[in-house]
Motif scaffolding. Structure first.
Motif, PDB file in Angstrom:
ATOM      1  N   ARG A   1      11.331   8.507  -2.328  1.00  0.00           N
ATOM      2  CA  ARG A   1      11.603   7.966  -1.329  1.00  0.00           C
ATOM      3  C   ARG A   1      13.053   7.217  -1.664  1.00  0.00           C
ATOM      4  NH1 ARG A   1       8.629   6.839   3.303  1.00  0.00           N
ATOM      5  NH2 ARG A   1      10.605   5.857   3.942  1.00  0.00           N
TER       6      ARG A   1
ATOM      7  N   GLU B   1       0.891  -1.139   0.026  1.00  0.00           N
ATOM      8  CA  GLU B   1       0.086  -0.096   0.112  1.00  0.00           C
ATOM      9  C   GLU B   1       0.816   1.313   0.096  1.00  0.00           C
ATOM     10  OE1 GLU B   1      -3.240   0.602   2.659  1.00  0.00           O
ATOM     11  OE2 GLU B   1      -4.399  -0.668   1.307  1.00  0.00           O
ATOM     12  N   ARG B   2       2.053   1.300   0.801  1.00  0.00           N
ATOM     13  CA  ARG B   2       2.715   2.220   0.687  1.00  0.00           C
ATOM     14  C   ARG B   2       3.437   2.653  -0.576  1.00  0.00           C
ATOM     15  NH1 ARG B   2       6.797   3.494   4.827  1.00  0.00           N
ATOM     16  NH2 ARG B   2       7.239   1.109   5.157  1.00  0.00           N
TER      17      ARG B   2
ATOM     18  N   ALA C   1       2.488   1.435  -3.299  1.00  0.00           N
ATOM     19  CA  ALA C   1       1.455   1.937  -4.350  1.00  0.00           C
ATOM     20  C   ALA C   1       0.875   3.344  -4.264  1.00  0.00           C
ATOM     21  CB  ALA C   1       0.341   0.892  -4.540  1.00  0.00           C
ATOM     22  N   SER C   2       1.337   4.102  -3.297  1.00  0.00           N
ATOM     23  CA  SER C   2       0.765   5.391  -3.159  1.00  0.00           C
ATOM     24  C   SER C   2       1.986   6.581  -3.505  1.00  0.00           C
ATOM     25  CB  SER C   2       0.532   5.782  -1.635  1.00  0.00           C
ATOM     26  OG  SER C   2       1.363   6.643  -1.303  1.00  0.00           O
TER      27      SER C   2
ATOM     28  N   SER D   1       2.747   8.910  -2.117  1.00  0.00           N
ATOM     29  CA  SER D   1       3.947   9.253  -1.003  1.00  0.00           C
ATOM     30  C   SER D   1       5.202   8.492  -1.176  1.00  0.00           C
ATOM     31  CB  SER D   1       3.296   8.985   0.175  1.00  0.00           C
ATOM     32  OG  SER D   1       2.966   7.667   0.481  1.00  0.00           O
TER      33      SER D   1
ATOM     34  N   ASP E   1      -4.206  12.962  -5.882  1.00  0.00           N
ATOM     35  CA  ASP E   1      -4.847  12.087  -4.763  1.00  0.00           C
ATOM     36  C   ASP E   1      -6.018  12.695  -4.194  1.00  0.00           C
ATOM     37  OD1 ASP E   1      -2.873  10.549  -5.589  1.00  0.00           O
ATOM     38  OD2 ASP E   1      -1.716  10.461  -3.581  1.00  0.00           O
TER      39      ASP E   1
ATOM     40  N   ALA F   1      -5.342   2.076  -3.204  1.00  0.00           N
ATOM     41  CA  ALA F   1      -4.507   2.806  -2.273  1.00  0.00           C
ATOM     42  C   ALA F   1      -5.039   4.143  -1.946  1.00  0.00           C
ATOM     43  CB  ALA F   1      -2.857   3.043  -2.810  1.00  0.00           C
ATOM     44  N   ILE F   2      -5.893   4.913  -2.553  1.00  0.00           N
ATOM     45  CA  ILE F   2      -6.472   5.825  -2.246  1.00  0.00           C
ATOM     46  C   ILE F   2      -7.857   5.528  -1.468  1.00  0.00           C
ATOM     47  CG2 ILE F   2      -7.413   8.222  -3.243  1.00  0.00           C
ATOM     48  CD1 ILE F   2      -5.445   8.083  -5.395  1.00  0.00           C
TER      49      ILE F   2
ATOM     50  N   GLU G   1      -5.223   7.648   4.886  1.00  0.00           N
ATOM     51  CA  GLU G   1      -4.087   7.648   4.084  1.00  0.00           C
ATOM     52  C   GLU G   1      -3.083   6.330   4.722  1.00  0.00           C
ATOM     53  OE1 GLU G   1      -2.254  10.095   1.503  1.00  0.00           O
ATOM     54  OE2 GLU G   1      -4.461   9.390   1.352  1.00  0.00           O
ATOM     55  N   PRO G   2      -2.156   5.722   3.819  1.00  0.00           N
ATOM     56  CA  PRO G   2      -1.397   4.900   4.573  1.00  0.00           C
ATOM     57  C   PRO G   2      -0.392   5.504   5.281  1.00  0.00           C
ATOM     58  CG  PRO G   2      -1.080   5.089   2.041  1.00  0.00           C
ATOM     59  CD  PRO G   2      -2.247   5.846   2.356  1.00  0.00           C
ATOM     60  N   THR G   3       0.226   5.044   6.368  1.00  0.00           N
ATOM     61  CA  THR G   3       1.237   5.533   7.113  1.00  0.00           C
ATOM     62  C   THR G   3       2.387   5.653   6.500  1.00  0.00           C
ATOM     63  OG1 THR G   3       1.639   3.523   8.083  1.00  0.00           O
ATOM     64  CG2 THR G   3       0.078   4.846   9.345  1.00  0.00           C
ATOM     65  N   ASP G   4       3.294   6.694   6.775  1.00  0.00           N
ATOM     66  CA  ASP G   4       4.241   6.911   6.041  1.00  0.00           C
ATOM     67  C   ASP G   4       5.690   6.516   6.867  1.00  0.00           C
ATOM     68  OD1 ASP G   4       5.385   7.912   3.603  1.00  0.00           O
ATOM     69  OD2 ASP G   4       5.842   9.714   4.446  1.00  0.00           O
TER      70      ASP G   4
END
Lengths: 1107, 66
Positions: free
Chosen positions: A270, A260-261, A263-264, A266, A342, B56-57, B61-64
């Motif tokens: 990184r 999930e991280r 595929a986002s 954000s 998003d 994913a949306i 929000e997924p944690t970072d």
């Protein structure tokens, strides 16, 4: 070493660009001297040529990967070694180029040092980096020696040796054997990631560290991360080399921890550490086929990685920078844009149901991957057969798929919307123009900054600036904006130079700018009886084109209808001369000016972009696009505006989400209408394959377009200068007409089919299936087998993906015969699509398929071939041979197309009928005399009409030319084949055979050793009986093929290859290695080669090398 | 270019009217209105129909954190 990119000295980059720039200068000077062109035109020429030259040089720089000269080495006749190589700051793998002719054989090694570097790790084993993303590394120095380099005496200068061993400094030469004199240049190729990638999945995994340099591309079943690698461990467990350019596309699947991280958005910016197989993207498999390597290269991607989630170690890790979850490579501007995207996507998901949400997301936010494999709203049969099953395919067939690629249309819609919005609140244009520019830049980033979007944003930006501050003419701004935008885009990313989105985008804008006025000039005078005459001819022709597209492309249709058209026109003119006029309202000039201009613009885009470039890139032309765009373009304006306003309102707290829901509801209606428009247009509009033009044909077409666009200045120039040459004033018009006729003839000639000089067989690479084109010097064409196709897996439809594009590129639209050698879908299924698009004089089939037209139920078909009724093979065979149940009545099948191509008068007029033939032993399918002897295709064996299995029904064919022959074994088992060849006696002799079952003939044994014994006995007997020296296997990835396990087929194919080459001493040609294979005969023997010029040996690389 | 103002406003007003009609007619939009009224937009049939579209949306929000 295979790098996937060509390499060469640096001068190969600059020279073509400089030549181009020189030609541009000459054109500009000549234009200034002889044409009295205005200064603005010269500026435009200079900017355009400058942009092209810049783009060309940058493109070459990015694709050629020039070697840097590192120094030289030499060995004298006395054995003295000379080495002049300066130390390098980073380790590289040297390349040696021979500079002199060696007199003796020589073996030597390079000796030097390597500055070893490994990342410093924390207690968890994660590589450490500071907040700016700079990696902490541990360094040391080790001595290294290269592998032995062997040079033969008399070797020609220019040969290059690529050494896999990395060096930082070269210190000595170690002569193992022989002596000089000999001289080498030492080159230092860049450590582009392409130089580390290897073909195929079977290789050791690589470890690399870098950062995610773009927005993740999210599909519903996987996510692709664009990664910029900074260091790579090379070799495994060894030092880390700095990567000097190239991106890697890393594919992760939902099973992966942390998916999930990843595929986002954000994840963008990184730091990551990745372990996986670093694979070279595969190239095209067939001539004119899709080339994934080239496609990725245009985005700077030179390697692929698939992450395997099964290992113990996490294969991909998002790493902290400076001890925090921080993205050091994340630009704030891009981060803001992606975050906004998003949030807008979330609003779309809240206000529009699927699939309208996916459609609105695609057209307003550029999220077009979300629309992949989304089924269309309705399914109905079309007049030419199948209607596509997915929305994206429907749009393509309807000619409106351009709305999914965010381009000038979308940017202009938003620009006008923002101008309207700000004007409504009475802000001066000088104030709001910068705000709109900022919004357009954010929009470009949000939508992925594709070339078409960048072009549109740059052009709209220039247009807005000149409109707001210089009060310039709109047309002048557009014409100046195009070359400036081209220069800027090419300077940023030269790969897009040959990208369809770049050429289509600029093709569209230049068509609008240059061809709309002449088309408008044609339309304006149409009135009264003349307009009635045009309509009386156009409307029935358009109806016939929809009902029977093949008919309207034949000379037997065009010649009489053109006579009718000319007759109608003259009749209307004669009546007008006698004072009979039509009604006054019947005039195009009565239409409102915006509508008239819009119609002319659509005509201009068809002429300048859709017809030539769609044929060039896709070998197809969507006929429905001509009218569907008249509705689609205004409708998309509404959808994009509502999507943008609704999305932005959804972000406003309070009443915003409620207003957004209301606007979403309205957009639901508009989107539904748009999807229905796409469906109806795809349903009734043909989407035929056309002859694919080459560069010459395109040049001729654009020559005609240039005459059309500049006919008045050219005529005026001719009339002005005609006096000096003492020719009449009408000379200009005649010259134009003459040149136009010459260009049209040139185009017609270059679009004709050219037969080969000697008989040729092209074995297409169609995955696990067969399709072989036979061509004769006399121009006869026969297709043996029609490639696999599967409704549930459209990407396996090789008839549409490989066979038809290949035939279009060979300019083949008519086949003398299609021969189906087996009822199995791997060979027969694609025939349904071939019958949809090609003229086929005869369809040959095995006796077991003779009653194809009368068998209707799946039960009868399954019982006939001894298959379980519920098996996937029985279902697919029924669907493709006969036609599925009524729920899938839109799907094409062979029986349905044979019925459609019956002996009706329209079909007979078009020559669209198909003669059905049942093959029997001894039949000759094609016969043609050639200087080297007779060429013929004969039936060596035909399975019985009551064959108990699909394999037993197969045909065995023999292609004979003079004294040489090829045996095509189809799907017969090795045992049956042995019997057939025994019966055939000397008729079975051949130089070349195809391996049964595409190289994976089924055997009874289940364990490897017994299977090998059985295969060796069977293949050995076949080779002995035929006397063949080469075997061709039409093998491809067997995943998803009904009937047997892919793993077993891969094993059988591997065993076949081993047995043929190592034990039987014959050549083995596998389509998986070489792509399509060509066999040509001179009457005495067949010569085999890859159709794409590569061979299996290209893939044998030094990837197993270690320190 | 500024003549687009009237057209834009016309589209906006027309869309609001048509949107209200669709809101009344279509059951999934009625469901969306009810879900939003109760403060649970993720219970809306519209949101649920988009479960596989950019999963994913989500509403959270997924944690970072690494």
């Amino acid at each position: 070493m295979s790098t996937g990119l060509p390499s060469g000295p640096a001068w190969t980059i600059a020279v073509p660009g400089l030549v181009l720039a020189f030609i541009g200068c000459v054109i500009a000077i000549v234009a200034r001297r002889y044409t009295e062109a205005p200064r603005r035109t010269l500026v435009l020429i200079a900017v355009a040529v400058g942009g092209l030259a810049t783009g060309w040089i940058r493109h070459r720089m990015a694709t050629v990967m020039p070697d840097r000269r590192w120094g030289s080495i030499a060995i004298t006749a006395e054995g003295e070694t000379l080495l002049h190589v300066a130390p390098d700051s980073d380790a590289g793998r040297p390349r040696l180029r021979l500079e002199s002719v060696p007199l003796n054989d020589l073996e030597f090694r390079l000796v030097g040092e390597l500055d070893v570097r490994v990342p410093e790790r924390n207690v968890d084993g994660w590589p450490l980096a500071d907040r700016r993303g700079r990696w902490w590394t541990l360094r040391g120095t080790v001595a290294v020696t290269s592998d032995t380099i062997r040079v033969r005496g008399g070797e020609r200068p220019g040969r290059v040796w690529s050494l896999p061993t990395p060096f930082t400094r070269l210190s000595a030469l170690e002569v193992v054997r022989g002596t000089g004199p000999i001289r080498f240049s030492v080159l230092r190729p860049p450590n582009n990631v392409a130089s580390f990638a290897r073909p195929g999945p079977r290789q050791a995994p690589r470890r690399l560290i870098g950062h995610i340099s773009g927005d993740p591309i999210v599909y519903d079943f996987k996510t692709v991360l664009p990664v910029t690698p900074q260091f790579i461990e090379w070799p495994h467990g060894g030092t880390w080399l700095r990567v000097e350019g190239g991106l890697v596309h890393v594919t992760v699947r939902p099973e992966l921890h942390d998916y999930e991280r990843l595929a986002s958005s954000s994840a963008y910016g990184r730091l990551v550490e990745i372990v996986g197989v670093l694979q070279q993207p595969g190239g095209a498999l067939n001539p004119a086929g899709f080339d994934p390597r080239r496609h990725l290269q245009m985005s700077g991607v030179h390697a692929l990685m698939w992450i395997d989630a099964r290992g113990r170690e996490a294969p991909i890790r998002l790493l902290p920078a400076g001890g925090e979850a921080h993205a050091p490579y994340r630009s704030p501007w891009v981060a803001f844009s992606l975050d906004l995207r998003d949030r807008l996507t979330r609003v779309i998901k809240e206000t529009l149901p699927f699939p309208m949400s996916a459609f609105v997301g695609a057209v307003t936010l550029g999220l077009r991957y979300g629309l992949q494999n989304v089924p269309c709203l309705l399914q109905n049969p079309g007049p030419m057969g199948g209607c596509p099953e997915f929305i994206a395919d429907e749009f393509r067939a309807a000619g409106i798929s351009h709305v999914l690629a965010v381009s000038g249309l979308h940017v202009t819609i938003l620009t006008v919307m923002f101008v309207g919005l700000f004007s409504a609140i009475r802000l001066p244009r000088q104030v709001y123009t910068p705000l709109i520019l900022a919004a357009l830049v954010v929009f470009a980033i949000v939508t992925g900054a594709r070339p078409s979007t960048l072009r549109a944003v740059i052009m709209n930006g220039l247009m807005l600036l000149s409109w707001a501050y210089l009060r310039a003419d709109l047309r002048a701004s557009v014409l100046l904006g195009a070359p400036v935008a081209a220069a800027l885009i090419l300077a940023h990313n030269p790969f897009v130079l040959t990208d369809p989105s770049f050429t289509l985008s600029f093709g569209a804008i230049l068509s609008l700018g240059l061809l709309t006025p002449p088309v408008l000039d044609w339309l304006e005078p149409l009135r009264g009886l003349r307009l009635a005459a045009v309509l009386a001819w156009t409307v029935p022709t358009a109806v016939l084109a929809v009902a029977r597209w093949p008919l309207v492309t034949t000379p037997q249709f065009w010649i009489p209808t053109l006579v009718v058209a000319v007759g109608l026109w003259h009749l209307a003119a004669r009546m007008e001369e006698r004072g009979v006029h039509g009604p006054a309202w019947l005039a195009l000039s009565r239409l409102p000016t915006p509508l008239r201009t819009f119609l002319a613009a659509q005509g201009a885009i068809q002429i300048g972009m859709m017809i030539p470039l769609s044929a060039y890139y896709f070998a197809r032309w969507p006929l429905a696009g001509v009218w569907a765009n008249l509705i689609a373009i205004p409708l998309i304006g509404v959808i994009v505006q509502l999507g943008a306003i609704g999305g932005l309102l959804g972000l406003v707290p309070g009443w915003g989400p409620w207003l957004s829901l209301v606007l979403g509801a309205a957009n639901w209606l508009a989107s539904t209408l748009f999807l229905l428009l796409g469906h109806v247009a795809a349903l009734i509009g043909p989407y035929p394959f056309v002859r694919r033009p080459d560069g010459l044909s395109l040049a001729a077409w654009y020559g005609l377009c240039a005459l059309l666009a500049w006919r008045q200045p050219i005529r005026a120039w001719c009339e002005r200068h005609g006096g000096a040459l003492r020719v009449p004033p009408a000379w200009g018009g005649r010259l134009l007409g003459g040149v136009a006729v010459l260009l049209a003839l040139w185009m017609a000639v270059s679009l004709r089919y050219r037969p080969p000089a000697s008989p040729r067989l092209t074995f297409l690479a169609v995955g696990y299936g067969g399709a072989t084109l036979v061509e004769t010097p006399g121009g006869r064409r026969v297709l043996i087998d029609a490639a696999p196709a599967d409704f549930d897996r459209p990407w396996r439809n090789q008839a549409v993906r490989a066979v038809l594009p290949f035939l279009s590129s060979r300019r083949i639209r008519r086949l003398d015969a299609v021969v189906l050698t087996s009822p199995r879908p791997e060979r027969a299924a694609g025939a349904a699509w071939l019958l949809e698009h090609l003229w086929v004089r005869e369809l040959w089939r095995p006796p077991a398929l003779a009653d194809l037209d009368h068998v209707s139920s799946p039960e009868v078909l399954a019982a006939k071939f001894g298959l379980p009724l519920d098996s996937a093979l029985a279902a697919l065979m029924h669907a493709t041979l006969i036609g599925g149940p009524s729920a899938h009545s839109s799907r094409p099948s062979i029986a349905r197309h044979l019925e459609r191509r019956s002996m009706g008068w329209l079909n007979r007029w078009a020559g669209w009928t198909v003669r059905r033939r049942t093959a029997q032993i001894g039949d000759v399918i094609l016969r043609e005399p050639t200087p080297a002897g007779e060429f013929r295709i004969e039936v060596l064996h035909a399975g019985p009409a009551s064959a108990s299995t699909p394999d037993a029904a197969a045909l065995v064919l023999r292609v004979v030319h003079g004294d040489s022959a090829v045996v095509l074994t189809s799907d017969l088992s090795l045992r049956e084949l042995h019997t057939v060849l025994l019966t055939a006696g000397h008729h079975a002799k051949a130089d070349l055979i195809t391996a049964p079952h595409h190289g994976a003939p089924p055997v009874g044994a289940t364990d490897r050793a017994r299977a090998e014994r059985e295969l060796r006995a069977g293949l050995g007997s076949v080779l002995k009986q035929t006397g063949a020296q080469a075997v061709i296997a039409e093998f491809g990835r067997p995943a998803g093929v009904p009937g047997a396990s892919p793993r077993q087929r891969e094993l059988l194919a591997e065993l076949t290859r081993q047995i043929v080459v190592e034990q039987l001493g014959a050549e083995a040609w596998f389509c998986t290695d070489t792509g399509a294979i060509i066999a040509e005969s001179d009457g005495r023997r067949w010569t085999i080669r890859s159709a794409l010029g590569s061979t299996a040996s290209d893939e044998e690389t030094d990837w197993s090398w270690g320190l | 270019m500024e003549s687009g103002t009237v057209r834009f406003l016309a589209i906006l007003v027309g869309a609001l009217v048509i949107g209200m009609v669709v809101l009344v007619i279509r059951p999934e939009y009625r469901g969306a209105v009810v879900a939003r009224w109760h403060g649970r937009p993720h219970d809306s049939p519209i949101w649920r129909s988009n479960a596989r579209y950019y999963p994913a949306i989500g509403h959270t929000e997924p944690t970072d954190e690494p």
